[in-house]
Design a protein around this motif. Sequence first.
Motif, PDB file in Angstrom:
ATOM      1  N   HIS A   1      -4.364  -0.113 -13.696  1.00  0.00           N
ATOM      2  CA  HIS A   1      -5.449   0.111 -12.735  1.00  0.00           C
ATOM      3  C   HIS A   1      -6.646  -0.744 -13.134  1.00  0.00           C
ATOM      4  N   THR A   2      -7.453  -1.123 -12.165  1.00  0.00           N
ATOM      5  CA  THR A   2      -8.636  -1.943 -12.469  1.00  0.00           C
ATOM      6  C   THR A   2      -9.597  -1.233 -13.418  1.00  0.00           C
ATOM      7  N   ASN A   3      -9.534   0.103 -13.502  1.00  0.00           N
ATOM      8  CA  ASN A   3     -10.407   0.820 -14.445  1.00  0.00           C
ATOM      9  C   ASN A   3      -9.889   0.711 -15.879  1.00  0.00           C
TER      10      ASN A   3
ATOM     11  N   GLN B   1      -1.041  10.084  -8.894  1.00  0.00           N
ATOM     12  CA  GLN B   1      -1.416   8.769  -9.430  1.00  0.00           C
ATOM     13  C   GLN B   1      -2.826   8.409  -8.961  1.00  0.00           C
ATOM     14  N   GLN B   2      -3.639   7.911  -9.864  1.00  0.00           N
ATOM     15  CA  GLN B   2      -5.017   7.502  -9.558  1.00  0.00           C
ATOM     16  C   GLN B   2      -5.017   6.452  -8.450  1.00  0.00           C
ATOM     17  N   ALA B   3      -5.843   6.638  -7.441  1.00  0.00           N
ATOM     18  CA  ALA B   3      -5.949   5.669  -6.346  1.00  0.00           C
ATOM     19  C   ALA B   3      -6.638   4.404  -6.849  1.00  0.00           C
ATOM     20  N   GLY B   4      -6.273   3.276  -6.282  1.00  0.00           N
ATOM     21  CA  GLY B   4      -6.903   2.005  -6.619  1.00  0.00           C
ATOM     22  C   GLY B   4      -5.886   0.894  -6.750  1.00  0.00           C
ATOM     23  N   GLN B   5      -6.349  -0.251  -7.184  1.00  0.00           N
ATOM     24  CA  GLN B   5      -5.504  -1.432  -7.307  1.00  0.00           C
ATOM     25  C   GLN B   5      -4.932  -1.540  -8.720  1.00  0.00           C
ATOM     26  N   TYR B   6      -3.635  -1.835  -8.804  1.00  0.00           N
ATOM     27  CA  TYR B   6      -2.929  -2.000 -10.067  1.00  0.00           C
ATOM     28  C   TYR B   6      -2.351  -3.406 -10.113  1.00  0.00           C
TER      29      TYR B   6
ATOM     30  N   HIS C   1      -5.432   3.818 -16.250  1.00  0.00           N
ATOM     31  CA  HIS C   1      -4.245   4.349 -15.590  1.00  0.00           C
ATOM     32  C   HIS C   1      -3.203   3.243 -15.431  1.00  0.00           C
TER      33      HIS C   1
ATOM     34  N   ASN D   1       0.843  -1.192   0.000  1.00  0.00           N
ATOM     35  CA  ASN D   1       0.000   0.000   0.000  1.00  0.00           C
ATOM     36  C   ASN D   1       0.880   1.244   0.000  1.00  0.00           C
TER      37      ASN D   1
END
Length: 181
Positions: A116-118, A165-170, A121, A57
């Motif tokens: 990123h999951t989206n 950086q975009q928050a989230g899981q990569y 990113h 994290n």
Amino acid sequence: MMTRDQMIPRLIGCLLALLIGMTSAPAVFAQTATANGRAVTIGPLSVVNTALLEFGNIIPSATPGSVTIDTRNGNRTRTGGVTLASGGAGRGTFIIYGGPNQIVEISIPGTMTVRHTNGTHTMNIDRMAIGNGNRNFNTFVRGFLGTLGIYQLTVGGRLNVNGNQQAGQYSGTFTMTVDYL
């Protein structure tokens, strides 16, 4: 002897006392949880990933930075505008199995991209390296499997974090190639 009019209030009082006693006692109940179990059987000429390369994290800022997982000891360090938060960091670990004293050549790419999951990113990982104990072999190593035909190695690298950086899981994948000689 009690009359009927005297018994009813006493009976109601006893019932109330019983109900209060039952509601103030701790409830007895059971709960369940599930967990997974896993085993991998390894056959001759096998490569098994036993631990993922995890950067853990992190908290990005407006300033770019990086997070490095040391191949040799698994330590995590940072540079620039990245703050390390607890949880989940570690070097990747692999087991290679073949014949006793067999020679192998092992290679990985020097870079990879995590997405990123989206799906839009990304971050890049560079300086990927294979390690074993106190040695850091970069992206290629020639090794001996030993008398049991087993070779364990680790993988580390540097994650480059962009400013804001975009928050989230990569996540991403890389391929380890093992040539048995």
